[in-house]
Design an enzyme around this catalytic site. Structure first.
Site, PDB file in Angstrom:
ATOM      1  N   LYS A  54      -3.915  -3.641   0.295  1.00 57.89           N
ATOM      2  CA  LYS A  54      -3.173  -2.646   1.076  1.00 57.89           C
ATOM      3  C   LYS A  54      -3.770  -2.572   2.482  1.00 57.89           C
ATOM      4  O   LYS A  54      -4.985  -2.387   2.632  1.00 57.89           O
ATOM      5  CB  LYS A  54      -3.297  -1.275   0.389  1.00 57.89           C
ATOM      6  CG  LYS A  54      -2.748  -0.085   1.179  1.00 57.89           C
ATOM      7  CD  LYS A  54      -1.250   0.015   1.030  1.00 57.89           C
ATOM      8  CE  LYS A  54      -0.717   1.306   1.653  1.00 57.89           C
ATOM      9  NZ  LYS A  54      -0.997   2.496   0.835  1.00 57.89           N
ATOM     10  N   VAL A  55      -2.932  -2.746   3.493  1.00 57.80           N
ATOM     11  CA  VAL A  55      -3.376  -2.692   4.884  1.00 57.80           C
ATOM     12  C   VAL A  55      -2.383  -1.864   5.697  1.00 57.80           C
ATOM     13  O   VAL A  55      -1.314  -1.493   5.217  1.00 57.80           O
ATOM     14  CB  VAL A  55      -3.490  -4.102   5.514  1.00 57.80           C
ATOM     15  CG1 VAL A  55      -4.498  -4.963   4.769  1.00 57.80           C
ATOM     16  CG2 VAL A  55      -2.119  -4.785   5.583  1.00 57.80           C
ATOM     17  N   HIS A 150      -2.193  11.003   5.917  1.00 55.74           N
ATOM     18  CA  HIS A 150      -2.150  11.363   4.502  1.00 55.74           C
ATOM     19  C   HIS A 150      -2.267  12.856   4.250  1.00 55.74           C
ATOM     20  O   HIS A 150      -1.583  13.657   4.881  1.00 55.74           O
ATOM     21  CB  HIS A 150      -3.194  10.570   3.717  1.00 55.74           C
ATOM     22  CG  HIS A 150      -2.972   9.083   3.727  1.00 55.74           C
ATOM     23  ND1 HIS A 150      -1.730   8.523   3.694  1.00 55.74           N
ATOM     24  CD2 HIS A 150      -3.856   8.049   3.781  1.00 55.74           C
ATOM     25  CE1 HIS A 150      -1.840   7.211   3.724  1.00 55.74           C
ATOM     26  NE2 HIS A 150      -3.116   6.903   3.770  1.00 55.74           N
TER      27      HIS A 150
END
Length: 268
Positions: A54-55, A150
């Site tokens: 995941k990037v 987030h």
């Protein structure tokens, strides 16, 4: 064959990959998972160590040829963009010219959006801090402002902070497109791309079909988050684009990368 996977410990990633990591996706190989902050995975992808990783979408222009973008498993959506936070007692200001700003990584999509928004009003100083240290740094006065992602969307008032700008709202107003945040990549020489996409889609669907099954796993890796915040986080970041980017998602990625191409390489 054991599949090596690198994701963040954030609730959206652990929710999406729970079934795959725990051997609940028919036909998928065993998975050895590494949990790392996005700034770490953005750098690790250059070494080619992981089969799946995941990037940030902002990394795509610098990707090694070994990796391919998968059309699922990532984070892309509306109303989920990064925030620029300042202390609640700071006077209102229109920009951050001359300020010291903490960011979660120079190759993050958050920082790319920040640079696009700031334009020539660039801060005087940028410091890269681990994600969980940014809000305390702003609250203590160590930095003038912080770029957060987030779950900070839900918790920043608890730190006495306020949002100077919602970069998601800015991006959507500018382009009309959803925000491409995090992408899943696969090593071409070690993973069948179509097969990997199906494994991840199956994992997403399993998570939606039985959300309670992943609850303990997600909470164990969430960084001191309440169950309520975890649920909000998952509801916001795991959506139809997680299952498949589709034409709208791909167009959003192209729009982001086209704007990124007009900027110089990121630097502090």
């Amino acid at each position: 064959m054991t599949l090596s996977l690198a994701i963040s410990p954030c609730p959206n990633d652990t929710f999406v990959f729970h079934a795959l990591v725990h051997g609940q996706v028919p036909g998928a190989p065993p998975v050895a998972v590494t949990y790392a902050d996005v700034d770490v995975t953005n750098t690790a992808v250059q070494d080619g160590h992981f089969d799946l990783i995941k990037v940030s979408y902002a990394v795509l222009p610098w990707l090694p040829d070994d990796y391919a973008l998968l059309p699922c498993g990532g984070a892309l959506g509306r109303g989920c963009g990064p925030l620029v936070l300042v202390r609640g007692d700071q006077p209102n200001r229109d920009d951050l010219a001359g300020a010291h700003v903490a960011i979660p990584g120079e190759l993050t999509t958050a920082y790319l959006l920040f640079r696009l928004w700031a334009g020539e009003r660039s801060p005087a100083r940028i410091s890269v801090l681990p994600f969980h240290e940014i809000m305390p740094a702003v609250a203590s006065g160590q930095v003038d402002a912080g770029l957060v992602i987030h779950e900070a969307r839900f918790t920043y008032p608890e730190h006495g902070l306020r949002a100077l700008v919602d970069l998601g709202e800015w991006w959507e107003a500018e382009t009309g497109a959803p925000i491409p945040l995090g992408a899943i990549l696969a090593r071409r020489d070690r993973v069948d791309i179509d097969q990997a996409a199906e494994w991840i889609r199956a994992s997403v669907r399993a998570a939606w079909a039985d959300p309670a099954a992943s609850r303990d796993y997600v909470l164990a890796h969430a960084q001191e988050l309440s169950p309520g915040v975890v649920e909000q986080h998952i509801a916001l970041y795991v959506n139809e684009f997680t299952e498949d980017l589709g034409e709208e998602g791909r167009a959003a990625v192209e729009a982001l990368l086209a704007r990124a191409a007009a900027l110089p390489a990121p630097t502090r």
